[in-house]
Design an enzyme around this catalytic site. Structure first.
Site, PDB file in Angstrom:
ATOM      1  N   TYR A 108     -12.364  14.045  -4.466  1.00 21.85           N
ATOM      2  CA  TYR A 108     -11.388  13.573  -5.459  1.00 21.85           C
ATOM      3  C   TYR A 108     -10.722  14.767  -6.159  1.00 21.85           C
ATOM      4  O   TYR A 108      -9.497  14.836  -6.269  1.00 21.85           O
ATOM      5  CB  TYR A 108     -12.089  12.663  -6.472  1.00 21.85           C
ATOM      6  CG  TYR A 108     -11.204  12.216  -7.605  1.00 21.85           C
ATOM      7  CD1 TYR A 108     -10.133  11.354  -7.360  1.00 21.85           C
ATOM      8  CD2 TYR A 108     -11.422  12.659  -8.909  1.00 21.85           C
ATOM      9  CE1 TYR A 108      -9.302  10.944  -8.404  1.00 21.85           C
ATOM     10  CE2 TYR A 108     -10.604  12.256  -9.949  1.00 21.85           C
ATOM     11  CZ  TYR A 108      -9.548  11.398  -9.687  1.00 21.85           C
ATOM     12  OH  TYR A 108      -8.717  10.994 -10.713  1.00 21.85           O
TER      13      TYR A 108
ATOM     14  N   ASN B 168       1.656   7.785  -9.499  1.00 19.83           N
ATOM     15  CA  ASN B 168       0.427   7.596 -10.273  1.00 19.83           C
ATOM     16  C   ASN B 168      -0.691   6.912  -9.470  1.00 19.83           C
ATOM     17  O   ASN B 168      -1.859   7.038  -9.807  1.00 19.83           O
ATOM     18  CB  ASN B 168       0.792   6.760 -11.515  1.00 19.83           C
ATOM     19  CG  ASN B 168      -0.404   6.223 -12.243  1.00 19.83           C
ATOM     20  OD1 ASN B 168      -1.088   6.949 -12.959  1.00 19.83           O
ATOM     21  ND2 ASN B 168      -0.701   4.929 -12.051  1.00 19.83           N
TER      22      ASN B 168
ATOM     23  N   ASP C 154       0.861  -1.184   0.000  1.00 20.56           N
ATOM     24  CA  ASP C 154       0.000   0.000   0.000  1.00 20.56           C
ATOM     25  C   ASP C 154       0.896   1.232   0.000  1.00 20.56           C
ATOM     26  O   ASP C 154       1.837   1.318   0.790  1.00 20.56           O
ATOM     27  CB  ASP C 154      -0.912  -0.002   1.245  1.00 20.56           C
ATOM     28  CG  ASP C 154      -2.017   1.025   1.129  1.00 20.56           C
ATOM     29  OD1 ASP C 154      -1.701   2.230   0.967  1.00 20.56           O
ATOM     30  OD2 ASP C 154      -3.191   0.639   1.186  1.00 20.56           O
TER      31      ASP C 154
END
Ligand SMILES: NC(=O)c1ccc[n+]([C@@H]2O[C@H](COP(=O)([O-])OP(=O)(O)OC[C@H]3O[C@@H](n4cnc5c(N)ncnc54)[C@H](OP(=O)(O)O)[C@@H]3O)[C@@H](O)[C@H]2O)c1
Length: 270
Positions: free
Chosen positions: A157, A91, A64
């Site tokens: 987001y 990314n 993670d």
């Protein structure tokens, strides 16, 4: 003159699928070796196999991205296996669709941990290492077109993506004297696992609708298109990577005319 990428070393997070995986393959075709990261070790190995099939080297580090020490392990792995790194692409990321006022604090903190804090920490550590050894390099983050505007229910987001955009801008100015390039990548809707994961997260369809209906296939792009644009940017560095001039223009207009941005934002994604 375009930069020769042969034998350069790239570190890519979120490389187990979508844009990260496509960029890994595109970088390999451009002659680069790499360290790839993601949580899904099996999918990561599959991408590494595709890279090795081109004749280039690939190491994988599963985990993670918010795990303490993972960023350090990625850069250490590049140094141990290839002797250095030249390019880092932060990314890894995810999104979900939920009204801001219904987004829990833990949920908000988590998306910032993954999309913003982990990515920023990786690029900053990479910058410190490059400066320490006097090397040039290129640092990139996959932000989004929605770094420049937001849509209904995409506030959390979009906020992470706008924050990424600003960090890249600051790093670009600050690292210029060291010869280190910094670029942010701003994809439009891309056909990856992103929306399936987001749907699973909230339990309903997530892909933003356009004023005239859901995004048609021609208005979306495959991840390979983003990957090719990233490789072009590595060859000829630029501040921002866009694959849709129309969206880039619309983003500029929405900044100049916020009332218009509200009208569009209310309709898109509703
Ligand atoms: N698809 C779009 O329309 C779009 C548009 C603009 C920007 N973007 C951005 O592009 C980037 C890549 O997304 P994608 O479209 O390629 O989606 P994707 O196929 O879902 O890929 C996301 C990648 O991020 C990794 N990841 C997610 N959370 C992670 C975590 N906590 N730790 C480590 N790795 C993690 C995933 O790996 P594992 O599952 O193996 O952990 C996967 O490799 C994201 O930053 C996204 O915000 C996507």
């Amino acid at each position: 003159m375009a930069r020769d990428l042969t034998d350069q070393v790239v570190v890519i997070t979120g490389a187990s699928s979508g844009i990260g995986a496509a960029t890994a393959v595109a970088c390999a075709r451009a002659g680069m070796d790499m360290v790839l990261s993601g949580r899904d070790a099996a999918r990561l190995d599959d991408v590494a196999r595709q890279v090795r099939a081109t004749g280039r080297g690939a190491e994988t580090v599963a985990g993670d991205i918010t795990d303490a020490g993972l960023n350090t392990r990625l850069l250490d792995t590049a140094a141990a296996r290839f002797g250095r790194f030249d390019v880092v692409l932060a990314n890894a990321g995810y999104g979900f669709k939920r009204p801001m006022h219904e987004t829990g604090e833990a949920e908000l903190r988590r998306i910032f941990e993954v999309n913003f804090f982990a990515a920023s920490a990786l690029l900053c550590e990479a910058a410190r290492r490059l400066i320490a050894v006097g090397r040039r390099g290129h640092l990139l983050m996959t932000s989004s077109a929605v770094a420049k505007f937001t849509l209904v229910n995409f506030g959390a987001y979009s906020a992470t993506k706008a924050a990424q955009n600003h960090v890249c801008r600051a790093l670009r100015l600050e690292l210029h004297p060291h010869g280190i390039e910094v670029s942010s990548v701003h994809p439009i809707t891309t056909r990856t696992g992103f929306f399936r994961r987001a749907d699973e997260y909230v339990g309903q369809p997530t892909e933003p609708a356009l004023p005239f209906g859901r995004a048609p296939a021609w208005f979306t792009q495959p991840p390979e298109r983003v990957a090719e644009a990233i490789v072009r940017c590595l060859r000829r560095p630029r501040p921002e990577v866009w694959t849709s001039f129309t969206t880039r223009l619309a983003a500029g207009l929405m900044t100049a005319f916020p009332r218009m941005a509200d009208v569009i934002g209310r309709r898109v994604g509703d």
